[in-house]
Design a protein around this motif. Structure first.
Motif, short mmCIF file in Angstrom:
data_model
loop_
_atom_site.label_atom_id
_atom_site.label_comp_id
_atom_site.label_asym_id
_atom_site.label_seq_id
_atom_site.Cartn_x
_atom_site.Cartn_y
_atom_site.Cartn_z
N ILE A 34 -2.03 -0.97 -3.49
CA ILE A 34 -3.26 -0.25 -3.21
C ILE A 34 -2.84 1.20 -2.97
O ILE A 34 -1.94 1.46 -2.18
CB ILE A 34 -3.95 -0.81 -1.95
N LYS A 91 0.84 -1.20 0.00
CA LYS A 91 0.00 0.00 0.00
C LYS A 91 0.87 1.24 0.00
O LYS A 91 1.95 1.25 0.58
CB LYS A 91 -0.92 0.00 1.23
N GLN A 129 -3.80 5.08 -1.83
CA GLN A 129 -4.75 5.90 -1.08
C GLN A 129 -4.29 7.35 -1.11
O GLN A 129 -3.25 7.69 -0.57
CB GLN A 129 -4.86 5.42 0.37
#
Length: 114
Positions: free
Chosen positions: A27, A3, A29
């Protein structure tokens, strides 16, 4: 888990994000549009060893609030990071049980060899 916590308007984050998207299944964000949760910052702190390690002293708000002249506790760092996304040193990259914080060249080299 792989992430990256980043800011989509940051040129350095964009460059790193582009490089990682070409070679990995991360991922992503964007911390401006999807706020960091308490559990996320606690996970980062577990890996980093402290909230201060995650805190950006280059943030505009750090200077505006004259925080350099205040004695901040670990709780203060956590609260400030959760309060406003600019207090998180970025990008924060998590690869399994390793964390890479900021854009220092040593972090980039570590990520590429992982």
């Amino acid at each position: 888990m792989k992430k990256i916590y980043h800011l989509s308007t940051c040129d350095t984050c964009k460059r790193i994000r582009t490089e990682l998207e070409l070679s990995s299944d991360f991922i992503f964000q964007d911390i401006k549009t999807e706020a960091i949760t308490v559990s996320q910052i606690e996970e980062m702190q577990d890996l980093a060893g402290s909230y201060e390690a995650l805190f950006s002293k280059r943030a505009r708000l750090y200077k505006e609030r004259d925080l350099k002249n205040k004695s901040l506790s670990e709780g203060d760092y956590k609260k400030l990071i959760l309060e406003h996304y600019t207090f998180l040193k970025r990008p924060v990259i998590i690869i399994e049980d390793q964390i890479f914080i900021g854009n220092a060249k040593k972090n980039g080299r570590s990520c590429q060899t992982s």
